[in-house]
Design an enzyme around this catalytic site. Structure first.
Site, mmCIF file in Angstrom:
data_model
loop_
_atom_site.group_PDB
_atom_site.id
_atom_site.type_symbol
_atom_site.label_atom_id
_atom_site.label_comp_id
_atom_site.label_asym_id
_atom_site.label_seq_id
_atom_site.Cartn_x
_atom_site.Cartn_y
_atom_site.Cartn_z
ATOM 1 N N PRO A 229 8.014 2.702 6.508
ATOM 2 C CA PRO A 229 7.084 3.822 6.339
ATOM 3 C C PRO A 229 5.879 3.395 5.515
ATOM 4 O O PRO A 229 6.031 2.921 4.396
ATOM 5 C CB PRO A 229 7.915 4.859 5.583
ATOM 6 C CG PRO A 229 8.972 4.066 4.877
ATOM 7 C CD PRO A 229 9.259 2.891 5.751
ATOM 8 N N SER B 129 6.194 7.934 7.553
ATOM 9 C CA SER B 129 6.083 8.352 6.156
ATOM 10 C C SER B 129 5.861 9.859 6.054
ATOM 11 O O SER B 129 5.176 10.448 6.888
ATOM 12 C CB SER B 129 4.906 7.615 5.510
ATOM 13 O OG SER B 129 4.539 8.226 4.290
ATOM 14 N N GLN C 31 10.879 9.249 6.845
ATOM 15 C CA GLN C 31 10.964 8.947 5.413
ATOM 16 C C GLN C 31 10.618 10.203 4.625
ATOM 17 O O GLN C 31 9.586 10.831 4.861
ATOM 18 C CB GLN C 31 9.993 7.810 5.053
ATOM 19 C CG GLN C 31 9.956 7.454 3.570
ATOM 20 C CD GLN C 31 8.872 8.199 2.820
ATOM 21 O OE1 GLN C 31 7.800 8.450 3.358
ATOM 22 N NE2 GLN C 31 9.155 8.576 1.567
ATOM 23 N N TYR D 207 9.992 12.162 0.903
ATOM 24 C CA TYR D 207 9.832 12.287 -0.543
ATOM 25 C C TYR D 207 10.296 13.685 -0.913
ATOM 26 O O TYR D 207 10.061 14.645 -0.164
ATOM 27 C CB TYR D 207 8.366 12.121 -0.958
ATOM 28 C CG TYR D 207 7.863 10.694 -0.966
ATOM 29 C CD1 TYR D 207 8.442 9.735 -1.790
ATOM 30 C CD2 TYR D 207 6.784 10.305 -0.174
ATOM 31 C CE1 TYR D 207 7.971 8.429 -1.825
ATOM 32 C CE2 TYR D 207 6.299 8.998 -0.203
ATOM 33 C CZ TYR D 207 6.903 8.071 -1.032
ATOM 34 O OH TYR D 207 6.439 6.774 -1.066
ATOM 35 N N THR E 33 13.171 7.998 -0.087
ATOM 36 C CA THR E 33 12.628 6.959 -0.973
ATOM 37 C C THR E 33 12.945 7.313 -2.416
ATOM 38 O O THR E 33 12.556 8.380 -2.902
ATOM 39 C CB THR E 33 11.115 6.812 -0.734
ATOM 40 O OG1 THR E 33 10.940 6.434 0.635
ATOM 41 C CG2 THR E 33 10.495 5.761 -1.640
ATOM 42 N N LYS F 64 16.133 4.420 0.202
ATOM 43 C CA LYS F 64 15.202 3.274 0.247
ATOM 44 C C LYS F 64 14.665 3.012 -1.148
ATOM 45 O O LYS F 64 14.151 3.929 -1.799
ATOM 46 C CB LYS F 64 14.041 3.604 1.189
ATOM 47 C CG LYS F 64 12.895 2.608 1.170
ATOM 48 C CD LYS F 64 11.861 2.942 2.223
ATOM 49 C CE LYS F 64 10.720 1.957 2.254
ATOM 50 N NZ LYS F 64 9.750 2.126 1.177
ATOM 51 N N HIS G 75 9.369 -1.418 -2.664
ATOM 52 C CA HIS G 75 8.183 -0.677 -2.228
ATOM 53 C C HIS G 75 7.012 -1.643 -1.994
ATOM 54 O O HIS G 75 5.862 -1.331 -2.273
ATOM 55 C CB HIS G 75 7.813 0.370 -3.294
ATOM 56 C CG HIS G 75 7.286 1.669 -2.742
ATOM 57 N ND1 HIS G 75 8.002 2.838 -2.747
ATOM 58 C CD2 HIS G 75 6.100 1.993 -2.169
ATOM 59 C CE1 HIS G 75 7.273 3.818 -2.226
ATOM 60 N NE2 HIS G 75 6.109 3.324 -1.848
ATOM 61 N N ASP H 253 13.346 -4.645 3.105
ATOM 62 C CA ASP H 253 11.932 -4.900 3.422
ATOM 63 C C ASP H 253 11.274 -5.582 2.238
ATOM 64 O O ASP H 253 11.838 -5.664 1.150
ATOM 65 C CB ASP H 253 11.191 -3.616 3.835
ATOM 66 C CG ASP H 253 10.967 -2.626 2.687
ATOM 67 O OD1 ASP H 253 10.954 -3.022 1.497
ATOM 68 O OD2 ASP H 253 10.807 -1.437 2.991
ATOM 69 N N GLY I 213 7.777 -8.509 2.032
ATOM 70 C CA GLY I 213 7.335 -9.906 2.141
ATOM 71 C C GLY I 213 7.654 -10.607 3.448
ATOM 72 O O GLY I 213 7.454 -11.813 3.552
ATOM 73 N N GLY J 295 5.905 -3.824 6.506
ATOM 74 C CA GLY J 295 4.929 -2.791 6.154
ATOM 75 C C GLY J 295 3.511 -3.272 6.385
ATOM 76 O O GLY J 295 2.902 -3.017 7.429
HETATM 77 C C1 LIG Z 1 -0.095 0.868 1.998
HETATM 78 C C2 LIG Z 1 1.368 1.139 1.835
HETATM 79 C C3 LIG Z 1 1.819 2.451 1.881
HETATM 80 C C4 LIG Z 1 3.190 2.728 1.755
HETATM 81 N N1 LIG Z 1 3.622 4.009 1.874
HETATM 82 C C5 LIG Z 1 4.933 4.265 1.752
HETATM 83 C C6 LIG Z 1 5.427 5.583 1.927
HETATM 84 O O1 LIG Z 1 4.688 6.515 2.210
HETATM 85 N N2 LIG Z 1 6.764 5.782 1.766
HETATM 86 C C7 LIG Z 1 7.621 4.766 1.452
HETATM 87 O O2 LIG Z 1 8.805 4.984 1.309
HETATM 88 N N3 LIG Z 1 7.183 3.501 1.330
HETATM 89 C C8 LIG Z 1 5.873 3.226 1.473
HETATM 90 N N4 LIG Z 1 5.438 1.938 1.367
HETATM 91 C C9 LIG Z 1 6.404 0.848 1.162
HETATM 92 C C10 LIG Z 1 6.854 0.286 2.528
HETATM 93 O O3 LIG Z 1 7.685 1.209 3.178
HETATM 94 C C11 LIG Z 1 7.643 -1.021 2.379
HETATM 95 O O4 LIG Z 1 8.653 -0.831 1.423
HETATM 96 C C12 LIG Z 1 6.792 -2.228 1.999
HETATM 97 O O5 LIG Z 1 5.496 -2.134 2.564
HETATM 98 C C13 LIG Z 1 7.444 -3.507 2.478
HETATM 99 O O6 LIG Z 1 6.736 -4.617 2.042
HETATM 100 P P1 LIG Z 1 5.665 -5.436 2.934
HETATM 101 O O7 LIG Z 1 4.423 -4.615 2.935
HETATM 102 O O8 LIG Z 1 5.535 -6.708 2.192
HETATM 103 O O9 LIG Z 1 6.249 -5.606 4.327
HETATM 104 C C14 LIG Z 1 4.081 1.654 1.528
HETATM 105 C C15 LIG Z 1 3.616 0.341 1.494
HETATM 106 C C16 LIG Z 1 2.281 0.084 1.654
HETATM 107 C C17 LIG Z 1 1.804 -1.352 1.647
#
Ligand SMILES: Cc1cc2nc3c(=O)[nH]c(=O)nc-3n(C[C@H](O)[C@H](O)[C@H](O)COP(=O)(O)O)c2cc1C
Length: 365
Positions: free
Chosen positions: A77, A106, A128, A130, A156, A231, A255, A286, A288, A309
Site C-alpha cells: 500500500p 492504501s 490497508q 488505518y 498498519t 503490517k 514502512h 516488504d 528494499g 512499494g
Molecule cells: C510514498 C509511500 C507511501 C506509503 N503509504 C503507505 C500507506 O498509506 N499505508 C501503509 O501501510 N504503508 C505505506 N507505505 C509503506 C509501504 O506499504 C511499504 O511498507 C514500503 O514502501 C516498502 O518499502 P519499499 O518502498 O522499499 O519497497 C508507504 C510507502 C511509501 C514509500
C-alpha cells in the site's frame, strides 16, 4: 522502453516528479538509517546455488487463503499514487492483475475503493486500514472493503503517530489541490499543511487514533470475516501477539524506513519472526526489494510472499500503468532467472541453506 532495472525507473522518476511529490515518495524518517539498511542488508546476503537439477519447467505459483497467485510478489500500500501519474492506483492495480500479483490499496489513496474495484475486477485486492479516531468511519471502511470484494484487511500498526520525514517538513508537504483522499469526504479528504509542518503529519495527528492497542485488533476481528494481516511487525514478541489475537498473517515491515528510524532492515528481522510463528501465520515482508534475488532471499528465509512499494511509484511516474506492467515483467524475469540458477524449479525447492550472511565466507581457519 529502455528501462531494464528498478534503478533506471528511479533515475527517470527523479527527473519527472516535482519536488513536493518526489520528496514525499523517496524520503525516510530521521537520518534515513533504516531506509539505507533495507537495501544494504539484502546486499550482505550471499546465495548458495545448487546445480544439475533440471529447471526447464519453472513453477512459481502459490496460494494464500485460497487466492491463487502466479508468483509470490505483491504491490504494497502506497498512499496518493495520482501524484506520480494520473493512472494512479488504477494503473498499478491493473498492472498487478496482469502480472498475477496481489495489489494492496492504501486507506490514503487518491482512488476510492469502489472505483478501484470497478477498474481492476480481475486483480486480487487487499485493503490497508488505518484506525481512525472516528470508529464508525473506520467500520464503514471495513464494510466498503468487504462489499467491493477485497480479500484481506491489512492493518498498519507501525504508525500510531507519523515519524518526521524531514524533506516533507521542509516542503510543508500538501496534496496538490486537484487531488483528494478519495475514500473520504469533508475533513478527512484533504492533506494540507496548515500549521507549517508536513500536511500529512498534521492529518495523521488529527485523524488517526494513537490510543490503539491489540484490543482494537480484537474489535476488528469480531467485525469482519476477512483475514486480518498486521503490517509493521519487527519482533517475535509482536508476531506472537498477532497469533494470539487471531490474525491470519503478518507483514514484516518498517514502512519502507519511513517510521521509527534505526530499526533493523526487514530481512534482518524476518528470521526471528519466522521462528516464532512460521507455521501458524502467513509471514510476509516488504522493504528494499528491487531485484529478483531479493525476492528469493526473503522466501529462503521464510517469507511466503513479498511486496514492493517505491519501485511501483517510480514506474508509474515514468509511464503510468504501462510502466508498472514493464516493471513487473522485469522483476518476474529476474526472479525466474534466480530460481533457475539456484536450481529451484518450484517455490518448494527453495531452501534456507541457499542464503547465508557474507560473514560465512570470511572465517579463515
Ligand atoms: C510514498 C509511500 C507511501 C506509503 N503509504 C503507505 C500507506 O498509506 N499505508 C501503509 O501501510 N504503508 C505505506 N507505505 C509503506 C509501504 O506499504 C511499504 O511498507 C514500503 O514502501 C516498502 O518499502 P519499499 O518502498 O522499499 O519497497 C508507504 C510507502 C511509501 C514509500
Amino acid at each position: 522502453m529502455s528501462f531494464i532495472s528498478v534503478a533506471d525507473f528511479e533515475k527517470q522518476a527523479i527527473v519527472k516528479l516535482e519536488l513536493n511529490a518526489l520528496d514525499y515518495y523517496k524520503s525516510g524518517a530521521g537520518e534515513e538509517l533504516t531506509l539505507g539498511y533495507n537495501r544494504e542488508a539484502f546486499k550482505r546476503l550471499r546465495l548458495r546455488p545448487r546445480c544439475l537439477r533440471n529447471i526447464a519447467e519453472l513453477n512459481t505459483s502459490c496460494s494464500i487463503w485460497g487466492q491463487h497467485l502466479k508468483w509470490p510478489l505483491g504491490i504494497a500500500p502506497v498512499a496518493m499514487q495520482k501524484m506520480a501519474h494520473l493512472d494512479g492506483e488504477k494503473g498499478s492495480a491493473r498492472a498487478a492483475g496482469k502480472a498475477g500479483c496481489v495489489f494492496i490499496l492504501s486507506t490514503l489513496s487518491t482512488t476510492s475503493l469502489e472505483d478501484l474495484a470497478a477498474a481492476a475486477p480481475d486483480t486480487c485486492k487487499w485493503f490497508q486500514l488505518y484506525i481512525y479516531k472516528d470508529r464508525a468511519l473506520t467500520e464503514s471502511l471495513v464494510r466498503r472493503a468487504e462489499q467491493a470484494d477485497f480479500k484481506a484487511l491489512v492493518v498498519t500498526v507501525d504508525a500510531p503517530v507519523f515519524a518526521q520525514r524531514r524533506a516533507d517538513v521542509r516542503n510543508k508537504f500538501s496534496l496538490p489541490a486537484h487531488l483528494s483522499l478519495a475514500n473520504f469526504q469533508g475533513a478527512q479528504c484533504n492533506v494540507v499543511s496548515a500549521a507549517g509542518d508536513s500536511g500529512l503529519s498534521e492529518y495523521v495527528a488529527s485523524q488517526f487514533d494513537s490510543t490503539v492497542t491489540w484490543q482494537d485488533i480484537k474489535w476488528l476481528k469480531q467485525l469482519t470475516q476477512l483475514p486480518i494481516v498486521v503490517k509493521g511487525i519487527l519482533t517475535a514478541e509482536d508476531a506472537e501477539l498477532a497469533r494470539e489475537f487471531g490474525c491470519a498473517g503478518v507483514i514484516v515491515s518498517n514502512h519502507g524506513g519511513r517510521q521509527l528510524d534505526s530499526t533493523p532492515a526487514t530481512i534482518e528481522a524476518l528470521p526471528e519472526i519466522v521462528r516464532a510463528v512460521g507455521p501458524d501465520l502467513v509471514v510476509m515482508l516488504d522493504g528494499g526489494i528491487t531485484e529478483g534475488n531479493d525476492i528469493f532471499k526473503a522466501l529462503a528465509l521464510g517469507a511466503q510472499m513479498v511486496f514492493i512499494g517505491r519501485p511501483v511509484i517510480w514506474a508509474l511516474a515514468c509511464d503510468g500503468q504501462r510502466g508498472v506492467e514493464h516493471l513487473l515483467k522485469l522483476l518476474r524475469n529476474d526472479f525466474d532467472i534466480t530460481m533457475a540458477l539456484t536450481g529451484c524449479r518450484s517455490l518448494a525447492h527453495i531452501q534456507t541453506s541457499m542464503v547465508v550472511p557474507e560473514s560465512t565466507y570470511w572465517t579463515f581457519k
